[in-house]
Design an enzyme around this catalytic site. Structure first.
Site, mmCIF file in Angstrom:
data_model
loop_
_atom_site.group_PDB
_atom_site.id
_atom_site.type_symbol
_atom_site.label_atom_id
_atom_site.label_comp_id
_atom_site.label_asym_id
_atom_site.label_seq_id
_atom_site.Cartn_x
_atom_site.Cartn_y
_atom_site.Cartn_z
ATOM 1 N N ARG A 198 0.831 -1.317 -0.049
ATOM 2 C CA ARG A 198 -0.084 -0.073 0.006
ATOM 3 C C ARG A 198 0.849 1.244 -0.018
ATOM 4 O O ARG A 198 0.160 2.320 0.115
ATOM 5 C CB ARG A 198 -0.993 0.031 1.477
ATOM 6 C CG ARG A 198 -1.803 -1.120 1.136
ATOM 7 C CD ARG A 198 -2.911 -1.072 0.283
ATOM 8 N NE ARG A 198 -3.937 -2.276 0.070
ATOM 9 C CZ ARG A 198 -4.514 -2.763 -0.860
ATOM 10 N NH1 ARG A 198 -3.866 -2.760 -2.168
ATOM 11 N NH2 ARG A 198 -5.278 -3.376 -0.590
ATOM 12 N N ASP A 248 -1.839 -12.905 -1.147
ATOM 13 C CA ASP A 248 -2.693 -11.674 -1.604
ATOM 14 C C ASP A 248 -3.012 -10.998 -0.422
ATOM 15 O O ASP A 248 -4.238 -10.434 -0.282
ATOM 16 C CB ASP A 248 -3.929 -12.361 -2.465
ATOM 17 C CG ASP A 248 -4.513 -11.257 -3.125
ATOM 18 O OD1 ASP A 248 -4.146 -10.118 -3.111
ATOM 19 O OD2 ASP A 248 -5.730 -11.428 -3.696
HETATM 20 N N1 LIG Z 1 -7.334 -9.250 -3.957
HETATM 21 C C1 LIG Z 1 -8.446 -8.363 -3.468
HETATM 22 O O1 LIG Z 1 -9.184 -8.713 -3.057
HETATM 23 N N2 LIG Z 1 -7.776 -7.063 -3.576
HETATM 24 C C2 LIG Z 1 -6.874 -6.760 -4.106
HETATM 25 C C3 LIG Z 1 -6.475 -6.188 -5.561
HETATM 26 C C4 LIG Z 1 -7.687 -6.931 -6.418
HETATM 27 O O2 LIG Z 1 -8.716 -6.864 -6.561
HETATM 28 O O3 LIG Z 1 -7.149 -8.086 -6.811
HETATM 29 C C5 LIG Z 1 -6.392 -5.385 -3.439
HETATM 30 O O4 LIG Z 1 -5.455 -4.593 -3.760
HETATM 31 O O5 LIG Z 1 -7.001 -4.952 -2.437
#
Ligand SMILES: NC(=O)N[C@@H](CC(=O)O)C(=O)O
Length: 431
Positions: A57, A305
């Site tokens: 972020r 992720d």
């Molecule tokens: N994996 C997610 O649900 N979120 C990801 C980006 C995305 O939408 O893939 C994010 O950056 O918040």
């Protein structure tokens, strides 16, 4: 002067106990009088974990996470290298931004931070970003992705793969045909229909996996599929491995997230946006197919992720909430719960899918190495018998959007070592 450390009675890969010796950042032969001895009775040693898919972020989203807090979460989760996705603000689509993130990672020093470069300018899906310049920057970018967005245009994806091949880089695709997911909120199926949430069809992912495997095969390029979430994608990957890729120089790899191994689409029944994620949680049949695919190697590795979101982005009605879940500090425990406790992987297998294979996919030379004399002392020491209760407020991330709040999980990371330096001791970040 060099100091030597003895890690006593540790079980490499969960096998027989032994002593490991560390000096000058590498594993060495036994030393008579080590300066420090760490009692690791009952602990398992794994090569430091490598996460190909983290959202740190910074820049632009520091209310949810920073390189410093995300690095702390990573180290506490047993990670020694993370790949930071480019959907920052500004996006990591230029040498200056990737170099900034890379430098912040080095200043913090808890984990190797490798910025992922954007494939397209501003993740806009229209023009290729300066991939060559990012590869040539001190950050040495070798992984490109528009993650959060799919590179939907097939011609642009083809060009990206061809260009990446010339840079010896990999393109990591967020497989989602956006034309099929307009307004989508949850997996398309009976649960979403009952809840009145617009569906995200499995075919939106599977069709891009098939298309991109073909584009990669034709280009002789390296493609990595992010967060595979459906049984159909597994079958497409299996077909690509068995029928499409042999005889080409192309490589197609794939990752699965811990949350897609454990949670199912019924989690949305409470309408709590902490369960909203992209791709969405799928039915149990997919979850079980993903576990089998990870065990048999059709899915190569686990990636978190890790997607921290500020309270405002999650503490609202489902449709307005941002998708994404924390993952770094819970990943190993979720893998233990879904893969080790079920007998589908042993700890050597965990080392493979959480460290060795992701390091190889990213081309890291000094991570994911064997636990052996002469190799870097980059290790994660895990208590396989511990059980702990997840509390979002106690995690190192600024955000607290964990989907495992209050859940008891097996296995905890006790110590993490990066090239001979403790980044975590006794479950706490080293100063
Ligand atoms: N994996 C997610 O649900 N979120 C990801 C980006 C995305 O939408 O893939 C994010 O950056 O918040």
């Amino acid at each position: 002067m060099s100091t030597t450390t003895r890690i006593a009675n540790v079980r490499p890969y969960g096998e027989d106990p032994t002593d490991l010796y560390v000096c000058d950042g590498v594993l060495v032969d036994p030393v008579a009088d080590p300066d420090e001895t760490v009692d690791a009775d009952g602990l398992i040693a794994l090569p430091g974990l490598v996460d190909l898919h983290t959202h740190l972020r910074e820049p632009g989203g520091e209310e949810a996470e920073t390189v410093a807090t995300g690095s702390a979460a990573a180290a506490l989760g047993g990670y020694t290298a993370v790949f930071a996705m480019p959907n920052t603000n500004p996006a990591q689509d230029s040498p200056v931004v990737v170099e900034h993130v890379w430098r912040r990672g080095r200043e913090v020093g808890l984990v190797d931070v490798h910025p992922v470069g954007a494939v397209t300018v501003g993740l806009g899906g229209e023009r290729l970003a300066e991939m060559g310049m990012m590869a040539a920057s001190p950050a040495g970018v070798r992984m490109f992705s528009d993650d959060g967005r799919c590179v939907n245009d097939p011609l642009l994806m083809r060009r990206a793969l061809e260009y990446a091949r010339s840079l010896d880089a990999v393109v990591a695709q967020h497989a989602e045909d956006h034309r099929l997911t307009v307004g989508a909120q949850a997996h398309e199926g009976p649960v979403a229909a009952r809840l009145g949430l617009t569906g995200w069809p499995a075919s939106a992912e599977e069709s891009i996996v098939a298309r991109d495997a073909m584009l990669a095969a034709a280009a002789g390029a390296r493609l990595h599929i992010c967060h595979v979430s459906t049984a159909g994608s597994v079958e497409v990957l299996r077909w690509a491995r068995e029928s499409l890729l042999p005889g080409t120089s192309a490589r197609v790899s794939a990752e699965v997230t811990p949350h897609h191994l454990l949670l199912t689409d019924t989690a949305a029944e409470d309408y709590d946006p902490v369960h909203k994620v992209n791709p969405p949680l799928r039915p149990e049949a997919d979850t079980l197919a993903l576990r089998r695919a990870l065990a048999d190697g059709v899915i190569d590795c686990v990636a978190t992720d890790h997607a921290p979101h500020a309270v405002e982005a999650k503490d609202c009605e489902w449709a307005s909430a941002r998708p994404g879940m924390l993952g770094l500090q819970t990943a190993l425990s979720v893998v233990a719960a879904t893969m080790v406790a079920t007998g589908m992987l042993d700890w050597r297998g965990v080392a493979r899918v959480c460290s060795e294979v992701p390091a190889a996919i990213a081309g890291l030379g000094d991570q994911g190495r064997p636990i052996a004399v002469g190799e870097p002392a980059t290790l994660t020491l895990v208590d396989p018998d511990a059980r702990w209760t997840v509390r979002g407020a106690e995690l190192a991330s600024i955000a607290d959007n964990t989907p495992y709040e209050g859940m008891e999980l097996p296995a905890s990371v006790v110590h993490t070592m990066l090239r001979g330096r403790w980044t975590v001791r006794d479950g706490k970040v080293s100063e």
